[in-house]
Design an enzyme around this catalytic site. Sequence first.
Site, PDB file in Angstrom:
ATOM      1  N   HIS A 196       0.859  -1.184   0.000  1.00 10.18           N
ATOM      2  CA  HIS A 196       0.000   0.000   0.000  1.00 10.18           C
ATOM      3  C   HIS A 196       0.895   1.234   0.000  1.00 10.18           C
ATOM      4  CE1 HIS A 196      -3.669   2.154   0.221  1.00 10.18           C
ATOM      5  NE2 HIS A 196      -3.392   2.711   1.392  1.00 10.18           N
ATOM      6  N   HIS A 198      -3.258   9.006   1.104  1.00 11.92           N
ATOM      7  CA  HIS A 198      -3.206   7.832   0.223  1.00 11.92           C
ATOM      8  C   HIS A 198      -4.566   7.593  -0.414  1.00 11.92           C
ATOM      9  CE1 HIS A 198      -4.662   5.167   3.713  1.00 11.92           C
ATOM     10  NE2 HIS A 198      -4.316   6.302   4.297  1.00 11.92           N
ATOM     11  N   CYS A 237      -3.322   2.920  -5.604  1.00  7.65           N
ATOM     12  CA  CYS A 237      -2.593   3.762  -4.653  1.00  7.65           C
ATOM     13  C   CYS A 237      -1.189   4.103  -5.141  1.00  7.65           C
ATOM     14  CB  CYS A 237      -2.535   3.083  -3.291  1.00  7.65           C
ATOM     15  SG  CYS A 237      -1.733   1.450  -3.292  1.00  7.65           S
TER      16      CYS A 237
END
Length: 264
Positions: A30, A42, A152
């Site tokens: 991530h 994010h 992301c």
Amino acid sequence: MGLLSNRVTRESLKPGDHIYSWRTAYIYAHHGIYVGDDKVIHFTRRGQEVGTGTALDLLLVSSGPARARESCPTCTAPQEEHGVISSCLNCFLAGGVLYRFEYAVSPALFLAKARGGTCTLAVSDEDDIVVHRAKHLLENGFGCYNVFKNNCEDFAIYCKTELLVAEQGRIGQSGQAISIIGGPLAAVLSSPLRMVTTNVYGMAVTAVGVYCASRYATDIGMRGDVVKVPVEELTRRLATGLLQVVESQMPMNLAHQSPQLVTH
């Protein structure tokens, strides 16, 4: 940071850094932009880190970190219209290890990093500009989340470089997506070369070579189909429908269709 790992300490972070953390079993990472004051901006699918709309979600979501039942008072809840959120560093890491994404790496170092989604040949902009883009997208969104086309990592790379892929119908814009589909694709593409070599080691080397070549050719810093789009222009186009990522509407038990980047 070195050849084998991009791991860093919290004390070394500065606003504008592109950071990431691997999730369970290193299935995916991530990514986000550190903006200072222990905050990370994010991109998510309305708060969920991953999602494809297919049965693959069962694997991806199960590999994700366990979330606390009580919400963190310092993190912002995802808005209904978009999934760009601000989290404290602890919540972003979710117990994982902190890594920093590398920019302007040499071709040799890029190819040495066997796993995609850790570095790029592209050059980063100044840190204050990166933070400005991230905060602007926090307020205005980054379009429709798609794990293969607009995820992301794509968000963080855009904040750092202002680069977007303009061509329609491309899968695997980010290095992480290339890693997921690149291995099987390399095996398929290298299968005709069995006529050249039947040695299992030779075939393995060939497959690795095809995979590395695909990573190199599709890196955001090497592609010829990328354009610089100022963040204010990007969000204006997204808001007016002039630029959008269209998600496929398919049943859960069917393979996911390639999303398309549509411009008008």
